[in-house]
Design an enzyme around this catalytic site. Structure first.
Site, PDB file in Angstrom:
ATOM      1  N   GLU A   1      23.165  55.441 -78.589  1.00 33.98           N
ATOM      2  CA  GLU A   1      23.209  54.517 -79.738  1.00 33.98           C
ATOM      3  C   GLU A   1      21.828  54.364 -80.372  1.00 33.98           C
ATOM      4  O   GLU A   1      21.358  53.252 -80.655  1.00 33.98           O
ATOM      5  CB  GLU A   1      23.816  53.163 -79.368  1.00 33.98           C
ATOM      6  CG  GLU A   1      25.330  53.210 -79.302  1.00 33.98           C
ATOM      7  CD  GLU A   1      25.992  51.842 -79.311  1.00 33.98           C
ATOM      8  OE1 GLU A   1      25.426  50.879 -79.855  1.00 33.98           O
ATOM      9  OE2 GLU A   1      27.107  51.740 -78.756  1.00 33.98           O
ATOM     10  N   ASP A  45      26.010  56.863 -71.524  1.00 35.07           N
ATOM     11  CA  ASP A  45      27.076  55.870 -71.657  1.00 35.07           C
ATOM     12  C   ASP A  45      28.386  56.651 -71.690  1.00 35.07           C
ATOM     13  O   ASP A  45      28.829  57.106 -72.742  1.00 35.07           O
ATOM     14  CB  ASP A  45      26.877  55.055 -72.938  1.00 35.07           C
ATOM     15  CG  ASP A  45      27.970  54.018 -73.126  1.00 35.07           C
ATOM     16  OD1 ASP A  45      28.866  53.911 -72.252  1.00 35.07           O
ATOM     17  OD2 ASP A  45      27.968  53.321 -74.168  1.00 35.07           O
ATOM     18  N   ASP A  61      21.929  50.066 -77.948  1.00 37.46           N
ATOM     19  CA  ASP A  61      22.670  49.192 -78.855  1.00 37.46           C
ATOM     20  C   ASP A  61      22.055  49.148 -80.258  1.00 37.46           C
ATOM     21  O   ASP A  61      21.875  48.092 -80.849  1.00 37.46           O
ATOM     22  CB  ASP A  61      22.743  47.782 -78.250  1.00 37.46           C
ATOM     23  CG  ASP A  61      23.790  46.900 -78.934  1.00 37.46           C
ATOM     24  OD1 ASP A  61      24.705  47.440 -79.576  1.00 37.46           O
ATOM     25  OD2 ASP A  61      23.676  45.665 -78.815  1.00 37.46           O
TER      26      ASP A  61
END
Length: 392
Positions: free
Chosen positions: A161, A271, A131
């Site tokens: 990310e 992901d 994130d």
């Protein structure tokens, strides 16, 4: 030291003589000291070379200490680490943690050292969307990710990310890992290879040409002893509106999985933003590919990796709190089988001390494997579909 003062370990803890002498010589070479100094550090640390070298550099200079702290931290966490040069020197050293009485050490010919090196019996893998696009508590959250990696010592790590700022931070705090980025844009994926156990061979980036989010597939080849690994790390197209593109990317990824030579183990993870119906759209998993969550027992508490009923990093208005299995890990076994999954769990489940934040809005995945010796396998032990019971 006299015989009366010596403290010896039990016979069952004594390794072979050649291994201990090898560790003495390697410590002396890495640190620029002599064998007496090497024995001093190694004996106190059960002949664990990595711990002993870390301890030496801690004493010698503060440069051997990595302080994972934020400026507003009340109790910064001290992590004993090593610099890039030492990490690279340690890359060729297999882990051995068995002690030997000092009187048992004898010289050994360098030409015979290679014959005593054995690959580790296990492998640990992590994949984690960290994130990085969310600026809230970013440094503290990245620090927490580094601590998780440091404490678990995984052999291979997939991150998604990642941004340039967090990539530099991770490289600095975890020098025992070779860090490979899939690009240098606003955000990207990164694969970490642990220098002490896993040997980097090569990597390439396969672009997804129709992606509107700059997504790609980072393919890394590595090995752990005779175990050959092809590692596919990706972050597939996000949101329900881009399902068609995500399915195309999934198909391209599985094409790469299946094109990999059969003597290599393939781990495809990240992901993936997948919904189960999207896997069904491509006809299910390719032959020989297993879902590691399923192989780990399909435990309900490990199903959802993006779970807004438990993770409060991202808040959505309204009462509906989605739960999705966005992050997934797949295995295509080699022939003969060389890797067997034995545990699947989640990481990043605890809030960071002094904050209301978790390390990420995703939970990470950690998988433990047994590394198999193909020459000593029975037909049942080599089956990648055989599940092993694990405790919650």
């Amino acid at each position: 030291m006299s015989d009366s003062d010596a403290v010896y370990v039990s016979d069952e803890d004594i390794p072979d003589v050649e291994t201990c002498q090898q560790r003495v010589e390697q410590f002396a070479q890495i640190t620029g000291t002599d064998e007496a100094c090497a024995q001093f550090y190694l004996q106190d640390r059960k002949w664990d070379l990595e711990r002993s070298v870390n301890a030496f550099f801690e004493v010698k200079a503060s440069a051997g200490i990595s302080l994972m702290e934020d400026h507003d931290s009340k109790a910064p966490e001290i992590i004993i680490n090593i610099d890039q040069t030492v990490a690279q020197q340690l890359a060729t050293i297999p882990p051995v943690a068995l002690p030997l009485p000092p009187q048992a050490i004898r010289p050994v010919s360098h030409r015979n050292l290679q014959s005593s090196i054995k690959p580790p019996p296990e492998m640990t893998f992590i994949t984690f969307n960290i994130d990085g696009l969310n600026p809230h508590n970013l440094k503290k959250r990245t620090k927490a990710v580094c601590v998780i990696i440091f404490e678990n010592s995984p052999d291979v790590v997939f991150l998604q990310e990642v941004i340039p700022q967090t990539f530099s931070y991770i490289e600095n705090k975890l020098p025992e890992y070779k860090c490979i980025a899939s690009g240098g844009g606003e955000y990207f994926t990164a694969t970490l290879i642990r220098r002490f156990t896993t040997y980097y061979d090569s990597h390439k980036v396969i672009e997804f040409p129709s992606s509107c989010m700059g997504r790609n597939l980072l393919v890394t080849e590595a090995h752990i002893g005779p175990l050959k690994l092809t590692l596919l790390n990706t972050h597939l197209e996000s949101t329900a509106e881009h399902a068609a593109e995500r399915v195309r990317q999934l198909q391209r990824s599985f094409k790469e999985v299946m094109a990999t030579p059969k003597d290599r183990v393939v781990i495809f993870a990240g992901d993936l933003n997948l919904r189960d119906k999207e896997v069904d759209l491509i006809g299910g998993l390719p032959t020989g590919v297993i879902d590691l969550w399923v192989a780990g027992g399909s435990r309900k508490e490990c199903r959802y990796t993006w779970d807004m009923t438990r993770n409060t990093n991202t808040e959505l208005p309204g009462r509906f709190k989605p739960r999705c299995r966005f992050d997934r890990a797949y295995l295509r076994q080699s022939l003969p089988s060389t890797l067997r999954p034995k545990f699947f769990g989640l990481i990043g489940l605890e809030k960071i001390s002094g904050t209301q934040s978790f390390p990420s809005d995703h939970w990470g995945i950690m998988v433990h494997f047994d590394i198999l010796d193909p020459s000593n396998q029975s037909s049942t032990a080599s089956s990648p579909h055989k599940r092993q019971k694990v405790d919650p």
